[in-house]
Design a protein around this motif. Structure first.
Motif, PDB file in Angstrom:
ATOM      1  N   ALA A  33     126.170  -1.207  51.056  1.00 15.01           N
ATOM      2  CA  ALA A  33     125.196  -0.260  51.345  1.00 15.01           C
ATOM      3  C   ALA A  33     123.917  -0.386  50.164  1.00 15.01           C
ATOM      4  CB  ALA A  33     125.842   1.026  51.806  1.00 15.01           C
ATOM      5  N   LEU A  34     124.404   0.070  49.188  1.00 17.58           N
ATOM      6  CA  LEU A  34     123.683   0.133  48.041  1.00 17.58           C
ATOM      7  C   LEU A  34     122.518  -0.981  48.106  1.00 17.58           C
ATOM      8  CD1 LEU A  34     122.412   1.758  45.502  1.00 17.58           C
ATOM      9  CD2 LEU A  34     123.995   0.166  44.161  1.00 17.58           C
ATOM     10  N   VAL A  35     123.158  -2.353  48.158  1.00 20.46           N
ATOM     11  CA  VAL A  35     122.252  -3.515  48.021  1.00 20.46           C
ATOM     12  C   VAL A  35     121.384  -3.623  49.157  1.00 20.46           C
ATOM     13  CG1 VAL A  35     122.478  -6.106  48.173  1.00 20.46           C
ATOM     14  CG2 VAL A  35     123.880  -4.753  46.617  1.00 20.46           C
ATOM     15  N   GLU A  36     121.926  -3.197  50.370  1.00 20.62           N
ATOM     16  CA  GLU A  36     121.092  -3.254  51.430  1.00 20.62           C
ATOM     17  C   GLU A  36     119.971  -2.501  51.444  1.00 20.62           C
ATOM     18  OE1 GLU A  36     119.534  -2.765  55.663  1.00 20.62           O
ATOM     19  OE2 GLU A  36     120.122  -1.110  54.486  1.00 20.62           O
ATOM     20  N   LEU A  37     120.108  -1.097  50.878  1.00 23.12           N
ATOM     21  CA  LEU A  37     119.047  -0.160  50.669  1.00 23.12           C
ATOM     22  C   LEU A  37     117.883  -0.731  49.689  1.00 23.12           C
ATOM     23  CD1 LEU A  37     121.063   3.223  50.903  1.00 23.12           C
ATOM     24  CD2 LEU A  37     119.406   2.234  52.581  1.00 23.12           C
ATOM     25  N   VAL A  38     118.496  -1.298  48.684  1.00 19.97           N
ATOM     26  CA  VAL A  38     117.600  -1.564  47.563  1.00 19.97           C
ATOM     27  C   VAL A  38     116.779  -2.844  47.546  1.00 19.97           C
ATOM     28  CG1 VAL A  38     117.218  -1.968  45.005  1.00 19.97           C
ATOM     29  CG2 VAL A  38     118.800  -0.140  45.956  1.00 19.97           C
ATOM     30  N   VAL A  39     117.498  -3.980  48.084  1.00 22.02           N
ATOM     31  CA  VAL A  39     117.187  -5.457  48.318  1.00 22.02           C
ATOM     32  C   VAL A  39     116.813  -5.821  49.590  1.00 22.02           C
ATOM     33  CG1 VAL A  39     117.197  -7.546  47.383  1.00 22.02           C
ATOM     34  CG2 VAL A  39     117.890  -5.808  45.802  1.00 22.02           C
ATOM     35  N   ILE A  40     117.917  -5.789  50.099  1.00 22.80           N
ATOM     36  CA  ILE A  40     118.024  -6.733  51.333  1.00 22.80           C
ATOM     37  C   ILE A  40     117.067  -6.305  52.436  1.00 22.80           C
ATOM     38  CG2 ILE A  40     119.796  -7.368  53.347  1.00 22.80           C
ATOM     39  CD1 ILE A  40     120.642  -8.365  50.763  1.00 22.80           C
ATOM     40  N   ARG A  41     117.046  -5.194  52.672  1.00 16.41           N
ATOM     41  CA  ARG A  41     115.977  -4.644  53.708  1.00 16.41           C
ATOM     42  C   ARG A  41     114.733  -5.137  53.631  1.00 16.41           C
ATOM     43  NH1 ARG A  41     116.190   1.589  54.637  1.00 16.41           N
ATOM     44  NH2 ARG A  41     117.976   1.035  55.500  1.00 16.41           N
ATOM     45  N   ARG A  42     114.396  -5.467  52.359  1.00 19.06           N
ATOM     46  CA  ARG A  42     113.028  -6.069  52.040  1.00 19.06           C
ATOM     47  C   ARG A  42     112.982  -7.570  52.589  1.00 19.06           C
ATOM     48  NH1 ARG A  42     110.899  -2.343  48.188  1.00 19.06           N
ATOM     49  NH2 ARG A  42     112.361  -1.343  47.375  1.00 19.06           N
ATOM     50  N   LEU A  43     113.982  -7.988  53.019  1.00 14.92           N
ATOM     51  CA  LEU A  43     114.223  -9.654  53.178  1.00 14.92           C
ATOM     52  C   LEU A  43     114.186  -9.880  54.779  1.00 14.92           C
ATOM     53  CD1 LEU A  43     116.894 -10.402  50.501  1.00 14.92           C
ATOM     54  CD2 LEU A  43     114.336 -10.942  50.440  1.00 14.92           C
ATOM     55  N   TYR A  44     114.340  -8.787  55.689  1.00 13.90           N
ATOM     56  CA  TYR A  44     114.695  -9.111  57.137  1.00 13.90           C
ATOM     57  C   TYR A  44     113.570  -9.953  57.528  1.00 13.90           C
ATOM     58  CZ  TYR A  44     118.368  -5.909  56.718  1.00 13.90           C
ATOM     59  OH  TYR A  44     119.628  -5.169  56.119  1.00 13.90           O
ATOM     60  N   ASP A  45     112.353  -9.371  57.071  1.00 16.66           N
ATOM     61  CA  ASP A  45     110.916 -10.186  57.849  1.00 16.66           C
ATOM     62  C   ASP A  45     110.613 -11.358  57.118  1.00 16.66           C
ATOM     63  OD1 ASP A  45     110.200  -8.603  56.055  1.00 16.66           O
ATOM     64  OD2 ASP A  45     108.693  -7.481  56.938  1.00 16.66           O
ATOM     65  N   LYS A  46     111.312 -12.013  56.060  1.00 16.25           N
ATOM     66  CA  LYS A  46     110.702 -12.861  55.336  1.00 16.25           C
ATOM     67  C   LYS A  46     111.806 -14.386  55.687  1.00 16.25           C
ATOM     68  CE  LYS A  46     109.459 -10.616  51.298  1.00 16.25           C
ATOM     69  NZ  LYS A  46     108.651 -10.793  50.058  1.00 16.25           N
ATOM     70  N   ASP A  47     111.495 -15.464  55.359  1.00 17.54           N
ATOM     71  CA  ASP A  47     112.250 -16.798  55.819  1.00 17.54           C
ATOM     72  C   ASP A  47     113.271 -16.927  55.168  1.00 17.54           C
ATOM     73  OD1 ASP A  47     111.332 -17.852  53.685  1.00 17.54           O
ATOM     74  OD2 ASP A  47     109.544 -18.804  54.392  1.00 17.54           O
ATOM     75  N   HIS A  48     114.005 -17.534  55.572  1.00 16.42           N
ATOM     76  CA  HIS A  48     115.527 -18.136  55.133  1.00 16.42           C
ATOM     77  C   HIS A  48     115.568 -18.500  53.633  1.00 16.42           C
ATOM     78  CE1 HIS A  48     117.045 -17.240  58.955  1.00 16.42           C
ATOM     79  NE2 HIS A  48     116.713 -18.376  59.501  1.00 16.42           N
ATOM     80  N   LEU A  49     114.590 -19.264  53.347  1.00 17.22           N
ATOM     81  CA  LEU A  49     114.466 -19.640  52.119  1.00 17.22           C
ATOM     82  C   LEU A  49     114.503 -18.446  51.118  1.00 17.22           C
ATOM     83  CD1 LEU A  49     114.094 -21.784  49.949  1.00 17.22           C
ATOM     84  CD2 LEU A  49     111.798 -21.931  49.982  1.00 17.22           C
ATOM     85  N   ASP A  50     113.502 -17.508  51.231  1.00 11.77           N
ATOM     86  CA  ASP A  50     113.679 -16.404  50.534  1.00 11.77           C
ATOM     87  C   ASP A  50     114.907 -15.642  50.600  1.00 11.77           C
ATOM     88  OD1 ASP A  50     110.951 -16.834  49.742  1.00 11.77           O
ATOM     89  OD2 ASP A  50     109.963 -15.581  51.351  1.00 11.77           O
ATOM     90  N   GLN A  51     115.426 -15.620  51.567  1.00  7.72           N
ATOM     91  CA  GLN A  51     116.948 -14.906  51.821  1.00  7.72           C
ATOM     92  C   GLN A  51     118.116 -15.385  51.060  1.00  7.72           C
ATOM     93  OE1 GLN A  51     117.524 -14.747  55.823  1.00  7.72           O
ATOM     94  NE2 GLN A  51     116.140 -13.301  56.102  1.00  7.72           N
ATOM     95  N   VAL A  52     117.947 -16.859  51.054  1.00 12.19           N
ATOM     96  CA  VAL A  52     118.882 -17.417  50.359  1.00 12.19           C
ATOM     97  C   VAL A  52     118.646 -17.358  48.719  1.00 12.19           C
ATOM     98  CG1 VAL A  52     119.469 -19.982  49.534  1.00 12.19           C
ATOM     99  CG2 VAL A  52     119.271 -19.329  51.902  1.00 12.19           C
ATOM    100  N   LEU A  53     117.304 -17.374  48.275  1.00 10.95           N
ATOM    101  CA  LEU A  53     117.098 -16.982  46.912  1.00 10.95           C
ATOM    102  C   LEU A  53     117.283 -15.896  46.418  1.00 10.95           C
ATOM    103  CD1 LEU A  53     114.288 -19.579  46.819  1.00 10.95           C
ATOM    104  CD2 LEU A  53     116.194 -19.811  45.573  1.00 10.95           C
ATOM    105  N   ALA A  54     117.015 -14.934  47.139  1.00 11.54           N
ATOM    106  CA  ALA A  54     117.220 -13.428  46.680  1.00 11.54           C
ATOM    107  C   ALA A  54     118.681 -12.999  46.598  1.00 11.54           C
ATOM    108  CB  ALA A  54     116.304 -12.376  47.589  1.00 11.54           C
ATOM    109  N   THR A  55     119.398 -13.563  47.545  1.00  5.73           N
ATOM    110  CA  THR A  55     120.716 -13.283  47.498  1.00  5.73           C
ATOM    111  C   THR A  55     121.552 -14.472  46.430  1.00  5.73           C
ATOM    112  OG1 THR A  55     120.992 -14.793  49.479  1.00  5.73           O
ATOM    113  CG2 THR A  55     120.941 -12.158  49.798  1.00  5.73           C
TER     114      THR A  55
END
Lengths: 331, 306
Positions: free
Chosen positions: B78-100
């Motif tokens: 939940a913490l990670v979702e609130l701080v980081v993950i929710r900024r990634l929903y509208d980004k492309d898969h490459l950004d999601q892969v790299l951020a995670t």
């Protein structure tokens, strides 16, 4: 664009000046670090053709890096032990010549990229990321269980392979050789991006439907780009193995695929010098932070997170602003 | 090769498969609902295992350890979702892969910082240790049977949650059309956090359960993460049923391949060569399976048609 050109020049000057200084003040380790940066940059330049221009998010480029590495390791180990390699009834001599090794590395990794590309490009999006990752894992586990060439322990080579007219064991000479290759490949990359092929590939990335309507074949464009990309990364793998005089299954690991991608993102996707800037910063951070704390990956992770969240376009994008010409942005 | 050995290996494969399902279920829900590739899911597995080992060490209770593992992983998720993950929903898969990927680096090194590089140990509770005799005279460890039961129970519960409850309806609606359900008054960001925490809790549970039969150490999450990705890609991303089928398929292929492929090659090769060829093929078997499935059906067995 002018700022990007100036930045590119500055990166190149630094890449030449630092090892030259290190050579004069007799610090061979710094030269080795610079060589490492140059080789990683070459691998990332290869990936950047697929990723930046072609828009193919390959999460398995370690395959080609590893194939290049093992091409060097296997050929050199046979030359080292004076035993020919038995392959389908043929007896092949090993070699200590870099030119032959590079040729084998490039051809084999291009072949692998052709097969993997043919199969993977049928899928797109997440499925493409995952299938390339799966091929990476396939090679990784294969190399671990391949006991004839060291299995999990990898292969050591005692003496660096030879190049006509050079003593490759002298750090500055090997650095010069790697840098020369990087420059040739960068020149090729710049030409490629502006060639009809590069423009068509760019179009196929930005709008596959339109590209197809005007008579281009996006699938074939992507496949060719994927093969070129794999071949360049394979060459980098052979150089990397020669730098360390060692190959092991870690060259096939998915973390390595991740790291090559990270170099591009830190530097700037689709930018000519993005991978080079990324590799230089990565190696410098690895060395400087690695000396300060054992846990430097935390800082690398934090830096990467910040770049992804807030600095799209990486370092080159941050300094040089938005791209003006072909090869910028990605989809 | 006796039928007892075969039955044992099938059970081992099943046990491996259902544990993979616990990981894959969270991943596939998160991808299905939020469209997010989460490489850091393996870190949540690791967090679950570490909390279980620590709490079991303090209290001696395995049940408390499991609860702690799920709570800790859910909280971290939940913490990670609130701080980081929710900024990634509208980004492309490459950004999601790299951020995670960046999150993996942070979590792994952070855990190494706190606990060191040596593995921790989590013991199987006394009540569940030792073998039981199954019909047909098969001796099999009770704990592994409990794992299979737990995994299938969770699968059933998750199926009911998705198909029968209000929250399940919202999750399915979120997969189909997130703007629409937001317009209908569902608090979409709360739903996202909830789904993420649910997936994280399942990963934490898997980490704790598996931690008792393997060692608890930094980096334990990544091999499982990659297998879980193979599972959801085979099953079709976003499909819980696909995740279950894919997980059992992968579990069985990996386990049975490791045992039977070398035997198979011994039929027509000399033993030492057969062992090496068979075992190297076995280690690649699930990736070959995945490649074959994707080439045959590019969106997986139960995936939506592209």
């Amino acid at each position: 664009m002018r700022r990007e050109a100036a930045l590119n020049a500055a990166i190149l000057v630094a890449l030449i000046a630092v090892p030259a200084w290190a050579h004069l003040s007799d610090e061979p380790f710094t030269i080795t670090l610079a060589t490492r940066a140059v080789i990683l940059a070459l691998a990332a330049v290869g990936l950047n053709i697929a990723l930046g221009i072609g828009g193919m998010v390959s999460f398995g480029h370690a395959v080609y890096f590893g194939i290049g590495g093992y091409a060097m390791g296997i050929l050199a180990s046979h030359a080292q032990s004076y035993t020919p390699m038995e392959l389908f009834g043929l007896s092949i001599e090993g070699t200590k010549s870099m030119l032959v090794i590079w040729l084998v590395a490039v051809v084999l990794s291009a072949l692998a990229a052709l097969v993997i590309g043919l199969l993977s490009l049928r899928t797109s999006g997440v499925y493409f990321i995952m299938i390339t990752l799966a091929f990476g894992q396939m090679f990784f586990f294969f190399s671990i269980s391949w006991a004839a060439y060291g299995g999990e322990d990898g292969l050591s080579i005692y003496v660096r392979n030879g190049f006509p007219g050079l003593n490759t064991l002298v750090p500055i000479q090997y650095f010069g050789l790697c840098l020369a290759i990087l420059l040739v490949v960068l020149w090729f990359n710049a030409r490629l991006a502006r060639s009809p092929f590069g423009l068509a590939l760019n179009a196929a990335r930005q709008s596959p439907a339109r590209a197809e309507t005007v008579g281009l074949n996006p699938m074939r464009l992507r496949l060719v780009a994927f093969v070129i990309s794999g071949a360049i990364t394979g060459l980098a793998g052979a150089l990397f193995a020669d730098l360390n005089r060692f190959v092991s299954p870690t060259m096939f690991s998915w973390q390595l695929s991740g790291e090559i991608t990270v170099l591009i993102i830190i530097g700037g996707v689709g930018r000519l010098m993005g991978p080079v800037a990324g590799a230089v910063v990565f190696v410098a951070l690895e060395h400087l932070l690695g000396g300060l704390t054992e846990f430097w990956h935390i800082y690398l992770g934090a830096a990467l997170l910040l770049v992804v969240l807030f600095a799209r376009g990486g370092l080159v994008g941050l300094i040089a602003g938005r791209p003006g010409g072909g090869g910028g942005g990605h989809g | 090769m006796s039928h007892i050995l075969i039955a044992e290996q099938v059970l081992n494969g099943l046990q491996f498969g259902v544990m993979l399902f616990l990981m894959a279920a969270g991943l596939t829900l998160i991808f299905g609902v939020m469209g997010l590739i989460n490489l850091a899911h393996g870190s949540l597995y690791m967090i679950g295992a570490f909390f279980a080992a620590v709490v079991a060490g303090w209290t001696g209770s395995f049940l408390l350890a499991l609860i702690a593992a799920m709570a800790a992983a859910a909280a971290a998720g939940a913490l990670v979702e609130l701080v980081v993950i929710r900024r990634l929903y509208d980004k492309d898969h490459l950004d999601q892969v790299l951020a995670t990927f960046a999150l993996i680096l942070i979590f792994s090194e952070g855990t190494r910082w706190v606990f060191g590089s040596f593995p921790l140990f989590l013991d199987i509770p006394d009540a569940l240790s030792g073998p039981v005799t199954l019909p047909g005279g098969i001796q099999y460890p009770l704990y592994r049977l409990v794992l299979i039961g737990t995994g299938l129970g969770v699968a059933l519960g998750l199926g009911l949650l998705i198909t029968r409850t209000r929250i399940g309806i919202q999750i399915r609606a979120g997969e189909n059309d997130r703007e629409m359900i937001a317009a209908l008054g569902v608090d979409i960001s709360r739903l996202y956090t909830l789904v993420f925490a649910l997936g994280a809790a399942l990963a934490g549970l898997a980490g704790a359960l598996v931690g008792a039969i393997q060692s608890v150490q930094v980096g334990m999450g990544e091999p499982v993460l990659i297998l879980a990705f193979v599972v959801i890609v085979i099953g079709g991303i976003g499909s819980i049923r696909g995740a279950l089928v894919g997980a059992i398929l992968v579990g069985l292929t990996d386990t049975l391949g490791g045992v039977f492929l070398p035997e198979l090659f011994k039929l027509f090769m000399e033993p030492s060569a057969a062992t090496s060829v068979g075992s190297s093929l076995a280690s690649m078997a699930i990736y070959i399976l995945m490649a074959v499935v994707l080439i045959w059906r590019p969106t997986g067995l139960f995936g939506a048609r592209a």
